[in-house]
Every structure is written in C-alpha cells, then in structure tokens.
Motif scaffolding. Structure first.
Motif, PDB file in Angstrom:
ATOM      1  N   UNK A 142      12.524 -18.795 -56.051  1.00  0.00           N
ATOM      2  CA  UNK A 142      12.570 -19.928 -56.977  1.00  0.00           C
ATOM      3  C   UNK A 142      13.803 -20.805 -56.778  1.00  0.00           C
ATOM      4  N   UNK A 143      14.878 -20.238 -56.254  1.00  0.00           N
ATOM      5  CA  UNK A 143      16.135 -20.982 -56.129  1.00  0.00           C
ATOM      6  C   UNK A 143      16.585 -20.977 -54.680  1.00  0.00           C
ATOM      7  N   UNK A 144      16.568 -22.154 -54.070  1.00  0.00           N
ATOM      8  CA  UNK A 144      16.917 -22.273 -52.659  1.00  0.00           C
ATOM      9  C   UNK A 144      18.279 -22.915 -52.446  1.00  0.00           C
ATOM     10  N   UNK A 145      18.956 -23.259 -53.523  1.00  0.00           N
ATOM     11  CA  UNK A 145      20.311 -23.767 -53.371  1.00  0.00           C
ATOM     12  C   UNK A 145      21.164 -23.340 -54.554  1.00  0.00           C
ATOM     13  N   UNK A 146      22.433 -23.355 -54.331  1.00  0.00           N
ATOM     14  CA  UNK A 146      23.398 -22.826 -55.289  1.00  0.00           C
ATOM     15  C   UNK A 146      23.428 -23.648 -56.575  1.00  0.00           C
TER      16      UNK A 146
ATOM     17  N   UNK B 266      19.154 -16.380 -48.348  1.00  0.00           N
ATOM     18  CA  UNK B 266      20.505 -15.830 -48.433  1.00  0.00           C
ATOM     19  C   UNK B 266      21.383 -17.028 -48.122  1.00  0.00           C
ATOM     20  N   UNK B 267      22.228 -17.419 -49.043  1.00  0.00           N
ATOM     21  CA  UNK B 267      22.810 -18.751 -48.983  1.00  0.00           C
ATOM     22  C   UNK B 267      23.812 -18.952 -47.845  1.00  0.00           C
TER      23      UNK B 267
ATOM     24  N   UNK C  65      17.884 -27.143 -45.290  1.00  0.00           N
ATOM     25  CA  UNK C  65      17.907 -25.691 -45.510  1.00  0.00           C
ATOM     26  C   UNK C  65      17.265 -25.320 -46.840  1.00  0.00           C
ATOM     27  N   UNK C  66      17.352 -26.212 -47.812  1.00  0.00           N
ATOM     28  CA  UNK C  66      16.765 -25.944 -49.128  1.00  0.00           C
ATOM     29  C   UNK C  66      15.377 -26.542 -49.287  1.00  0.00           C
TER      30      UNK C  66
ATOM     31  N   UNK D 157      17.349 -18.893 -42.155  1.00  0.00           N
ATOM     32  CA  UNK D 157      18.774 -18.772 -42.445  1.00  0.00           C
ATOM     33  C   UNK D 157      19.105 -17.368 -42.944  1.00  0.00           C
ATOM     34  N   UNK D 158      18.234 -16.836 -43.798  1.00  0.00           N
ATOM     35  CA  UNK D 158      18.444 -15.477 -44.314  1.00  0.00           C
ATOM     36  C   UNK D 158      18.362 -14.450 -43.190  1.00  0.00           C
ATOM     37  N   UNK D 159      17.387 -14.619 -42.299  1.00  0.00           N
ATOM     38  CA  UNK D 159      17.262 -13.712 -41.167  1.00  0.00           C
ATOM     39  C   UNK D 159      18.445 -13.802 -40.225  1.00  0.00           C
TER      40      UNK D 159
END
Length: 283
Positions: free
Chosen positions: A133-137, A198-199, A224-225, A234-236
């Motif tokens: 649900x949340x792709x950015x800080x 993973x940010x 990225x978001x 990015x997480x991988x």
C-alpha cells in the motif's frame, strides 16, 4: 523509423516510457542517437526511436545483468508465487495482479529460489510497504514525533514546530549532507527520499541502483514509487546487496530485519507476515 522531437521536460526515461512502456529502453534510444550523456538532451532535438527487440530487463526468463550470488546449500530450482498465494499473505486491498508478475521476476533474478527464502523476502516487503500500500516514505510528522524520531535534528520545540507537517522540509533537513545528498537547500533529501517495497533512500543508493540495473532513477526518482516492477526490483536489489539469502536459509528473521531496518523495529509484524508466508508456501 519513428522519431521524437524533444520537448521541455522530456528525459530519455520519459520518452522510453511513452513509446515503449519501459524506461529501460532509454539506453537503446541513447545508443541509437549517439548520446553519451543521457542526462543532457536539448529541446528541439529529433531523436530516432529504434525498432529493436526489448532489452533483457527484469524478466523471469531472461534476467538482466546477472550478479554473483552467495553460496547456498539449496539447488537453484526456482519458485513461482501465484496471485492467490500473494493475496493470502498480504491480506490487503492493493492490486495483486501487477505485483505478482513483479515479485516472480524479482525472485528469479535475485536467486530467491526456495520457499523459505521467498517467505522471508515476502514477509519483509509486506511489513515495509504495508502490504504493497505504501511505496514511498511518509514524512508527515508532528512536532512531537519529530523530536522523538529525529531528536538529533530537532532539539527544541520551536524548531520542531517550524517543520511539523511539512514533509518536503523535514526530508531536506534529516537527509541533508549524508547518503550522497547535498545540503538542506539542495532539495536532495526530498528528491531521494525512501521509495520502493524496501525503501531506496539517499542519492548514493539511487546512483548505485541506477548503475547496477541501468535504469536512470537519479534523474527520475519518482519512477521507483510509480512503477510496481521497479518498486519490487529495488527491494530485490537491496536484498541481494546485503546477501540476505544466507540468513533466510537459516530461518533467521532477526538477522534479516537488522540488515534492513538497522534494528528490530516491527519485529512482531514481520513475524506475523512470515508465518502467513510460510503457511501459504508450505514451508
């Protein structure tokens, strides 16, 4: 051959996205037009759009730029997650279809190739993104939260109040002069704030990812978001860069969390998702 006239605001990434629906084609456009510095294109340039087959990008059958993997006791037989399994693990309203493809591509490319490895990876990205649900800080902090979380940068009530509920200002202050960012006035803190499942945070890490994966997220960090494939990759990439498969092989969630979070924040929630993932994958 199709051509594109560069308009104000264009980058090779946005042009590639427009015509190929794939920002990774930017390097093909640069190569076809003899552009040595993809960050310097000028309004009015007429660019040839090469009619070449898609490059080998983050693909489940043709991984781009393979990297050495840590030694493992497991064979590389691979694993695929179904959409129903992913939905069972996440239990969220997020759209699973687009993420299912992205997750499977990521598992293939970064050798997350056993049910146990996949369970740990999925548990971590589930916690970090709130189930996709949340792709950015989120930096919309109150004054009290700023003093609690970033006391080093907000040492008194007046300063905290001046920045409260202003995410741009907060990011530019707390991320200034570190992780490759410029000073507070540079805007790098906000520009390179955390994004992805993973940010990815800080210009240094955006640059490292861009170099490794040949995607210019330095010039267009918002991708990225906004792109599920990139957000997952990015997480991988982060997982692989920290050699986390070896800890997953040992079923060591605390060690993995430490290397992602810097501590053990959210351990209970991560364990909750890990249990769900193990159950869904039959671990």
């Amino acid at each position: 051959m199709k051509q594109h006239v560069v308009q104000s605001g264009d980058t090779l990434n946005t042009i590639a996205k427009q015509y190929y629906v794939d920002v990774r084609r930017a390097k093909d456009i640069a190569r076809a037009n003899g552009i040595k510095n993809p960050n310097q294109i000028k309004v009015g340039w007429r660019l040839v759009l090469p009619n070449v087959s898609p490059p080998q990008t983050i693909s489940a059958t043709s991984p781009a730029k393979p990297k050495p993997q840590p030694a493992s006791k497991h064979k590389t037989e691979g694993i695929r997650i179904t959409e129903s399994q992913l939905a069972e693990i996440m239990k969220t309203t997020a759209e699973m279809t687009q993420y299912c493809e992205a997750v499977n591509t990521c598992l293939q490319h970064y050798n997350i190739n056993t049910p146990l490895r996949a369970a740990h990876f999925l548990a971590q990205i589930a916690h970090e993104s709130g189930g996709f649900r949340y792709l950015e800080e989120n930096l919309n902090y109150s004054a009290n939260a700023l003093k609690s979380m970033f006391g080093k940068y907000f040492k008194d009530d007046r300063l905290a109040s001046d920045y409260a509920r202003q995410p741009h200002k907060i990011a530019n202050r707390v991320y200034a002069n570190r992780m490759g960012n410029g000073n507070e006035r540079s805007g790098d803190g906000w520009r390179y704030r955390g994004r992805g499942l993973i940010q990815l945070t800080g210009k240094t890490y955006y640059s490292q990812y861009a170099d490794d994966r040949q995607v210019d997220v330095v010039q267009t960090p918002n991708l990225v978001a906004s792109d599920p494939m990139l957000a997952t990759d990015v997480a991988g990439w982060y997982w692989d860069s920290r050699a986390l498969n070896q800890y997953a092989d040992n079923d060591d969630m605390r060690a993995i969390t430490k290397r992602i979070n810097g501590g053990h924040h959210g351990l209970k929630d991560r364990q909750f998702y890990l249990n769900r993932a193990k159950n869904a994958l039959g671990v």
